[in-house]
Design an enzyme around this catalytic site. Structure first.
Site, PDB file in Angstrom:
ATOM      1  N   ASP A 356     -28.438  62.890  23.892  1.00 18.37           N
ATOM      2  CA  ASP A 356     -27.539  62.742  25.023  1.00 18.37           C
ATOM      3  C   ASP A 356     -27.740  63.937  25.964  1.00 18.37           C
ATOM      4  O   ASP A 356     -28.260  64.979  25.552  1.00 18.37           O
ATOM      5  CB  ASP A 356     -26.095  62.682  24.518  1.00 18.37           C
ATOM      6  CG  ASP A 356     -25.106  62.317  25.608  1.00 18.37           C
ATOM      7  OD1 ASP A 356     -25.538  61.716  26.610  1.00 18.37           O
ATOM      8  OD2 ASP A 356     -23.921  62.632  25.459  1.00 18.37           O
ATOM      9  N   ASP A 699     -21.961  61.612  21.476  1.00 15.65           N
ATOM     10  CA  ASP A 699     -20.595  62.098  21.284  1.00 15.65           C
ATOM     11  C   ASP A 699     -19.537  61.037  21.554  1.00 15.65           C
ATOM     12  O   ASP A 699     -18.371  61.235  21.239  1.00 15.65           O
ATOM     13  CB  ASP A 699     -20.324  63.314  22.176  1.00 15.65           C
ATOM     14  CG  ASP A 699     -20.585  63.024  23.652  1.00 15.65           C
ATOM     15  OD1 ASP A 699     -20.902  61.857  23.989  1.00 15.65           O
ATOM     16  OD2 ASP A 699     -20.488  63.954  24.474  1.00 15.65           O
TER      17      ASP A 699
END
Length: 958
Positions: A356, A699
């Site tokens: 990410d 996340d």
């Protein structure tokens, strides 16, 4: 009649006969999406009221029809079935066979030890399966909340589970969205959707009708279950509940994903199967050979069992568990918490890392990097939300020339009738800033026209509100602007909140002078703020006509550097002015400057990416952010990210690529932007289809399915949702990509140490079995007894072999390419070494045993010499196995002090076995003389030299 559940992805519902026959209710109407319909059509289709909501009777009827607003729970195996599944492994079969054999031989203590190993490994697998199911439970808890609704025209608070399609839900800042909603009215509504879509900035919502093909991340007129309202208020109609929401689709994806077996698990399974077949074959050969020599079947069965006991590496499961546990501890020290033991090694086998962007490559703290005013360019140092940093003129930039007819705006903003003090405000800042009044007013405006706040918590800073506004507060603080003093003297009287249509925010601050109407500050999109401005402020506070081309040129230059740009402006209202409105501001504002900001890359990210690439591990960025932002960050951390060259793809690009060409396209690209949870799953699957061992970081809730699909799922400990953490195998406590690189290094070391243990232990087990087989084939006396074999196996595995788990990392560990996933546990070179040491042990044992008997030693003394030779060769070979390629004398002798402790412990055990009467009686040993010890040490040294020669000849075969 079958009940209908609202369709996923915000599809509309149409009328369907009520099951009770008493009326009609919402039902399916095809693929039209709610975000693509005007509000009045959504109200009609859902048979509700945008002002009064549903009445209680209709709510009860719809609850009976559609069920409760919660995610469906899948059927799960019971405890007994979960435990039973843990035994379905060839290595466990081998261990259970060993336990049965030792019971048959009357060695109950050894049998208990082996069964304990099986039990420990079974419990570990059971716990990991239970933890995997906890990821789904975390999703259930994510949507449990309370909601404010309008039912029958009355405001009520109800549990989120009670919501039904058509309910009218009210929301304000701080609320968690309880279901998928179509907005019907709002005021300055902003929503944090990062957990669902990956969009790092709060999304401004509006009621505009959107094209039906609009992706979830861009549906500004929708709210989705599990997201968080950060500012403003709104009301929306429930269009999907439970499993039909976008969150429900993620739940379905997670339930459908089966975690991939780790390379270590697969290799150990294959190795155990091969070992089992080999042991059974040797035992069968021994049994048949004995029968051919005329031995009794019962005696030959006992001998075959003894051979099997010798060949089984009882210490292997314990060594695997201990080595992985030590790797877990080392990773924890480097801020990576491992939730599933085998993944420690898998991370070392990783060939590609899909990471990410926000919080992993970047700090997840918006930071002002540059400022522009009509008089010059400025750099801002410091990073994140801390106050450390300075504002200095940019190198190579020169202030713009002063306008010849400029009027002093530092003393008063130009307005009809002459100059005046701006709203009675004092000079905004006292810091040692460059002499540029426009800079100070721009910083004050950005901080005063602001709803965010920052407070210190522990060693860090926590933001409440929009990260962009927080960055402007920090920049003003670095300049020494006393914002609170200004606000105390000039309190806010009115505001125009930011909306997606307006694209700016304005605040009116009271004046201390009765003849002034106050000071107005504006911040927002550059083009929108420019539409309000007739003037710009120069460095002396004077006004001059705004130079639109210069402002837009500066904004574009900053944007080309990947920075987000906001403009600031101000004006002083005359006394008696009307209410604050956009119309009143148009053409009357004075531009003060531009703020350029970004989420800065982590300092260590670029070096870590380079280290991974040097180690042969590919790095790819997968984010829900816009492609331009992603490409800029990727370039900053060393990833090739030229969208024109095809190395950056969006979610729309991925949907347009045929399935058969997707793996190749995914292999080539390095940046993936605006991707959905389903697309992340496809990306991971495409990489795995090309033989990659893929690690995935994330996340948000939207990352959870891909985290489970990946060979290694890595979640963020600070910013990660509980759903992501539960779905992952490893949790980073610092959310830093550099920690992933450190964990890969530790994983490689774990595999090295496991390989060293296997290469060390196998020759002993093989030689023990072969010694017995040779004795049976020759019809000779056994050089070692089954009880003595068990002594060798159990003591050396614990005192010697397990010490290899503490072996430090070898030089150049991260300079090697990753191991191919299909590479066997033992390469051909290592297999040859195992066979070599086994042959040396068999030959040396037979020679020593026969020599001792021939020179007058008893059979017990000869067997004692043979047992000590096995252990001596293992000790010498242990030092050689500290490195599979380097000679033993080039390894630091005290680099692994546990190994030295283990050797001393084993030596004490061998002396006790040889010279104490108790051990002599238990293991049928006898004291031996110094000359026998010299022969034992000489043979062990010769074996060690042979291994050193083999190392040199086969250095490149590992």
């Amino acid at each position: 009649m079958a009940k209908h559940r609202p369709s996923r992805n915000s599809h509309v519902t149409a009328r369907q006969p009520d099951p009770s026959g008493s009326g009609t209710g919402p039902g399916d109407a095809g693929d039209t999406a709610h975000h693509g319909l005007p509000v009045h059509e959504v109200v009609l289709l859902l048979e509700t009221d945008a002002a009064r909501g549903l009445d209680q009777e209709e709510v009860a009827r719809r609850r009976a029809q559609f069920g409760v607003n919660e995610l469906p729970r899948s059927q799960r195996a019971g405890i007994a079935r979960k435990l039973g599944r843990q035994f379905n492994n060839p290595l466990v079969y081998v261990l259970l066979a060993a336990a049965v054999v030792t019971v048959f031989l009357g060695e109950f203590l050894d049998s208990a030890v082996i069964l304990a190993v099986v039990l420990v490994n079974t419990l570990i697998g059971f716990v990991q399966e239970v933890r995997a199911e906890a990821a789904l439970d975390a999703l259930h808890s994510l949507v449990r909340t309370h909601a404010a609704v309008i039912r029958g025209g009355e405001r009520k608070h109800v549990p989120s589970e009670d919501l039904v399609p058509g309910d009218l839900v009210l929301l304000e800042a701080g609320d968690k969205v309880p279901a998928d909603l179509r907005l019907v009215r709002l005021s300055a509504l902003r929503v944090d959707e990062s957990a669902l879509t990956g969009e790092s900035d709060p999304v401004a919502k509006d009621e505009v009708v959107l094209p039906q093909v609009t992706p979830v991340a861009d549906r500004r007129n929708m709210l989705y279950s599990g997201t968080l309202v950060t500012a403003g208020t709104g009301a929306g109609i429930v269009v999907a509940i439970g499993g039909e929401t976008e969150l429900g689709e993620i739940h379905r994806l997670m339930g459908a994903v089966r975690p991939v077996a780790t390379p270590l698990t697969l290799k150990l399974a294959r190795f155990s199967t091969t070992l089992t077949v080999a042991i059974l074959a040797l035992a069968a050969v021994a049994f048949l050979a004995g029968l051919a020599h005329g031995e009794r079947p019962g005696q030959m069965f006992t001998a075959a069992v003894a051979l099997a006991v010798g060949a089984i590496p009882e210490g292997l499961p314990a060594a695997v568990t201990v080595t992985l546990a030590i790797g877990v501890r080392r990773m924890a020290r480097r801020r990576a918490v491992v939730r599933r033991l085998p993944v420690v090694e898998t991370l070392g086998s990783t060939t590609v890392i899909c990471s990410d962007k926000t919080g992993t490559f970047t700090e997840n703290q918006m930071t002002i990097r540059a400022l522009w005013t009509p008089s010059g360019w400025y750099d801002v140092t410091g990073s994140g939300y801390g106050p450390e940093g300075h504002i200095t003129p940019s190198a190579g930039q020169h202030p713009a020339p002063q306008h010849p007819d400029g009027r002093n705006l530092a003393a008063g903003v130009t307005r009809p009738g002459g100059a005046a003090q701006p709203g009675g405000a004092t000079h905004p800042g006292d810091a040692a800033l460059p002499k540029d009044d426009a800079l100070q007013w721009s910083l004050l405006g950005g901080a005063a026209c602001n709803d965010a706040s920052i407070r210190r918590e522990g060693s860090g800073w926590q933001v409440r509100g929009d990260p962009t506004e927080a960055a402007m507060l920090v920049a003003a603080g670095k300049a020494g602007i006393k914002v609170q003093d200004f606000l105390a003297a000039n309190p806010r009287q009115a505001e125009l909140p930011f909306t997606s249509e307006r694209q700016f925010m304005a605040t009116l601050h009271a004046s201390t002078l009765p003849e002034d109407g106050g000071t107005v500050f504006v911040k927002g999109a550059v083009e929108r703020v420019l539409e309000l401005c007739a003037h710009e402020m120069d460095g002396q506070g004077a006004g001059r006509p705004v130079r639109r081309h210069a402002v837009l040129g500066a904004a574009h230059a900053l944007a080309d550097d990947g920075l987000r740009v906001l403009a600031t402006a101000m004006m002083s209202l005359p006394a008696g002015s009307g209410p604050l409105s956009a119309t009143e501001l148009r053409g009357r504002m004075t531009l003060t400057g531009l703020h350029a900001m970004h989420d800065p890359p982590r300092e260590a990210a670029a070096a870590s990416v380079k280290a991974c690439q040097r180690a042969g591990v590919g790095v790819k960025m997968i984010t829900g952010d816009h492609v331009r932002t992603a490409v800029t960050v990727a370039a900053a951390v060393g990833l090739a990210a030229d969208s024109a060259a095809g190395t950056a793809l969006t979610g729309a690009d991925l949907d347009a690529i045929p399935a058969d060409r997707l793996p190749e396209a995914v292999e080539r690209a390095t940046v993936f932007a605006r991707v959905s949870p389903e697309q992340k799953l496809r990306l991971i699957g495409a990489l795995q289809s090309r033989g990659h061992v893929a690690a995935m970081t994330g996340d948000g809730v939207n990352d959870a399915p891909a985290l489970r699909q990946a060979n290694v799922g890595i979640s963020m400990g600070r910013s990660g949702t509980e759903v992501a953490k539960e779905a992952s195998d490893i949790v980073l406590t610092d959310d830093d990509f550099a920690t992933i690189e450190a964990a890969v290094e530790e994983g490689r070391n774990v595999f090295d140490n496991l390989t060293k243990f296997i290469v060390w232990t196998l020759p002993t087990n093989m030689a023990e079995g072969l010694v017995i087989l040779v004795a049976i084939l020759l019809g000779a006396t056994l050089p070692i007894l089954p009880t003595q074999i068990l002594w060798i196996n159990m003591t050396t595995a614990v005192a010697l072999g397990l010490m290899l788990a503490f072996e430090p990392k070898e030089p150049g560990l991260m300079s090697r390419p990753p191991r191919p996933p299909d590479r066997p546990l033992l390469t051909w070179a290592l297999t040859v070494r195992v066979l070599l040491v086994s042959a040396l042990l068999v030959a040396g044992t037979w020679w020593l045993f026969e020599h001792e008997v021939a020179t007058g030693a008893s059979v017990a003394q000869a067997r004692t010499s043979a047992v000590n030779l096995f252990v001596a060769v293992e000790v010498f070979y242990l030092f050689s196995c500290r490195s599979l390629t380097r000679p033993a004398w080039r390894i630091h002798p005290f680099g692994n002090r546990w190994l030295l402790v283990g050797v001393l412990v084993q030596a004490g055990g061998q002396l006790a076995l040889t010279y104490t009467p108790l051990m002599n009686g238990l293991f049928h040993t006898a004291p031996i003389g110094a000359d026998a010890w010299l022969r034992i040490l000489g043979l062990a040294l010769l074996a060690s030299l042979a291994v050193a020669v083999d190392k040199r000849l086969r250095r490149r075969g590992f």
